[in-house]
Design a protein around this motif. Sequence first.
Motif, short mmCIF file in Angstrom:
data_model
loop_
_atom_site.label_atom_id
_atom_site.label_comp_id
_atom_site.label_asym_id
_atom_site.label_seq_id
_atom_site.Cartn_x
_atom_site.Cartn_y
_atom_site.Cartn_z
N ARG A 92 -85.33 29.38 -37.07
CA ARG A 92 -85.54 30.51 -36.16
C ARG A 92 -84.33 30.61 -35.24
NH1 ARG A 92 -90.99 30.43 -33.08
NH2 ARG A 92 -90.21 32.51 -32.57
N LEU A 93 -83.62 31.72 -35.36
CA LEU A 93 -82.32 31.86 -34.70
C LEU A 93 -82.20 33.21 -34.01
CD1 LEU A 93 -80.18 30.80 -37.80
CD2 LEU A 93 -80.78 29.30 -35.88
N GLU A 94 -81.24 33.28 -33.09
CA GLU A 94 -80.79 34.55 -32.53
C GLU A 94 -79.28 34.58 -32.60
OE1 GLU A 94 -82.41 35.11 -28.63
OE2 GLU A 94 -84.24 36.03 -29.43
N ILE A 95 -78.75 35.75 -32.95
CA ILE A 95 -77.30 35.94 -33.01
C ILE A 95 -76.93 36.96 -31.95
CG2 ILE A 95 -75.38 36.66 -34.46
CD1 ILE A 95 -77.05 35.83 -36.88
N LEU A 96 -76.13 36.52 -30.99
CA LEU A 96 -75.70 37.37 -29.89
C LEU A 96 -74.32 37.93 -30.22
CD1 LEU A 96 -76.68 34.97 -26.97
CD2 LEU A 96 -78.13 36.58 -28.21
N VAL A 97 -74.17 39.23 -30.05
CA VAL A 97 -72.91 39.90 -30.32
C VAL A 97 -72.45 40.57 -29.03
CG1 VAL A 97 -71.72 41.68 -31.66
CG2 VAL A 97 -73.52 40.31 -32.73
N LEU A 150 -72.11 48.99 -34.01
CA LEU A 150 -73.32 48.95 -34.81
C LEU A 150 -73.44 47.57 -35.43
CD1 LEU A 150 -72.86 52.35 -36.71
CD2 LEU A 150 -74.13 51.95 -34.60
N VAL A 151 -74.61 47.00 -35.43
CA VAL A 151 -74.85 45.68 -36.00
C VAL A 151 -75.89 45.81 -37.10
CG1 VAL A 151 -75.68 43.34 -35.57
CG2 VAL A 151 -74.26 44.47 -33.88
N ALA A 152 -75.64 45.16 -38.23
CA ALA A 152 -76.58 45.20 -39.36
C ALA A 152 -76.57 43.84 -40.04
CB ALA A 152 -76.20 46.30 -40.34
N ALA A 153 -77.60 43.61 -40.85
CA ALA A 153 -77.71 42.36 -41.61
C ALA A 153 -78.08 42.71 -43.04
CB ALA A 153 -78.76 41.44 -40.99
N VAL A 160 -82.84 43.65 -36.27
CA VAL A 160 -81.56 43.97 -35.64
C VAL A 160 -81.78 45.01 -34.54
CG1 VAL A 160 -80.34 43.48 -37.79
CG2 VAL A 160 -80.99 45.83 -37.26
N PRO A 161 -80.79 45.19 -33.64
CA PRO A 161 -80.92 46.18 -32.57
C PRO A 161 -81.08 47.60 -33.13
CG PRO A 161 -79.15 44.64 -32.11
CD PRO A 161 -79.57 44.39 -33.52
N ARG A 162 -81.61 48.47 -32.28
CA ARG A 162 -81.94 49.82 -32.71
C ARG A 162 -80.91 50.87 -32.32
NH1 ARG A 162 -86.38 46.89 -32.65
NH2 ARG A 162 -88.24 47.55 -33.80
N GLU A 170 -73.56 44.98 -26.26
CA GLU A 170 -74.23 43.68 -26.30
C GLU A 170 -75.44 43.79 -27.24
OE1 GLU A 170 -73.15 41.00 -24.71
OE2 GLU A 170 -71.55 41.98 -23.60
N HIS A 171 -75.55 42.87 -28.17
CA HIS A 171 -76.63 42.91 -29.14
C HIS A 171 -77.30 41.54 -29.25
CE1 HIS A 171 -76.01 46.89 -30.91
NE2 HIS A 171 -74.70 46.67 -30.89
N ARG A 172 -78.55 41.59 -29.68
CA ARG A 172 -79.29 40.36 -29.98
C ARG A 172 -80.03 40.57 -31.29
NH1 ARG A 172 -81.03 36.26 -26.62
NH2 ARG A 172 -80.29 37.48 -24.85
#
Length: 589
Positions: free
Chosen positions: A17-22, A29-32, A60-62, A67-69
């Motif tokens: 269980r992780l969080e990736i901070l950008v 834009l952030v995607a996985a 992912v963020p909307r 700043e993203h989480r």
Amino acid sequence: MVAELVRGQNHPLPRTRLEILVSAEVPVLVAAALGDEGGRVQEGHGIAHHGAPVLPGIEVPRAAAAEHRLSADLGELSEAVHRVTVLLALPGPAARFGATAAPRTTVTDADGTEIVRFTLAGLDAESAVVALELYRRQGGWKVRAVGQGYAEGLTALLADLGLPGAREVAEAMHEAGRLGAALAADPPKTPPSEAGPVDYTHPVRQASPQPQPQPQPQPVAGDAPGWSMEERLYNQVWGMFEDLARSTAALRSAADFAAARLDRELEEALADPRARIGGAGDAARKAAQAKHDELMGRAQAAHDRDLAQLTAEAEVVEPALPPAYARWDSPVWHGHRMPTEVPQAVRLGDLHLPESASLRIPMLVRLPLERGLWVDSGATPADFTDSAERRRLALEVAVALAARLLAVHPVGEFSVEVIDPAGAGAGPLGALTRTGALTGPPARGTAGVAQALESLTRRVDLVRMAIGGGATEALPEGFDTARRLLMVNDFPQGFDDRALTRLRFLADEGPAAGVHLLLVADRADGGEYGPLLDPLWRSLTRLTPSPDDHFADPWVGHAWTFEPSLPPSGGAVLQQVLSKVAAARIKGR
């Protein structure tokens, strides 16, 4: 302690269980993307982005933001998912990462404890970038710092991940980003009664205890994905190859960065003439050198850790390899039996890098061979062996390859023909001729060369017509469907222009029709033909009878040193294996 990664470096993940901070200077834009064991995304719904932000195990963020989480629960991912690729893209049509400060990424566990950080330095004209990869390894998960940018934008990045309809998906992601930005600029009003409770908890600092470092998992042979043990071992070897390439790239990148920073700081320290004398200049130089040594120490320690893990893995994988993948000194050859199925791949030799010379990675190529093989009998700058000895060694490599291919194919499904125009290879070829492993004696002289090539050319033409017409059942009665390996020694001796044309035809069209080429030649011997033979050399995979650094990996482009796979000197294993091949052929008639 949090690990500062450089490009190419990997690090084990102690939690799923992780969080990736950008963090970026401008909205991104952030995607996985969820990929298979090769990192390829099969369908559009394998990507979580602001227009479709939630997938099983990933959120992912909307909207685009600075700043993203990103949240990930790797334990919730489907077993078919082996890689999670985190990517960033700039929403503007003319935007580029080089015009802004380098984005930063941080991976934390669910309690907010930082695991790794990675700064995406060195970007310029790129508008999309693969930031991180989370990938399965030996029953656990690792994170790799990638930093691979794409000047062509998000479409090129998604296409590189193997996504069908990459352009349409990229356009949909950008459109969703524009809508998200519009909503962020003018958000809908929410009645106070519908607002949730305010969470005053710090987003990173939590009261839970610090997790203890987890030990590296013990290596297990065959722990890679695959339907059979053979396929799992094949994928595991390629995983080791990739891990060593990435780890070495991280070490080299750190060395380049440390050297450049040291030069810059020394230049700045000496820019003031007053600092060139007295203690101030010495102190600045010592401080700069200390920072250089500290960075290199951390980079070397990380590489040593990866190397130790890969070495331990190699020690359990090598003894488990089947004959097609095994070294000639492996015990599996002494109890070898003819197989009933064609193997997935075959070992040509070993590969290694100067930073890890003791660790050999098997060089495996898929079967059937898509390209012909060329054992180079010419001189190289690092080899001082005389010409006759080098030609003999090159032919021994070719004989060992032919013997391995004969031994790992079912009886009657593979055969070897030899062209030796001047009879110069009688010694090394004796292992094949004495046991009766060949379909007939080696072809000699110009007439023998022409006859052998004409027969194989007719065969390829016949099979191509049958396949092209969808009528393989129309092949003549009694037609031998076994794949053929044509070994040519001392090329181009004994070849005229017509024979050269036929050989080039076999190199290009033969593999699809079951005819494969193994050339033993010195390219300089064909110099009189000028550029006529250049397409032939380029179509073949070049091997060398002594170590030579001429192979590049597909990930970071290192120059890998190739060493051929040869039987132990003075041993009888090659003769024993070929005798079994010949006996099985006689029994099967």
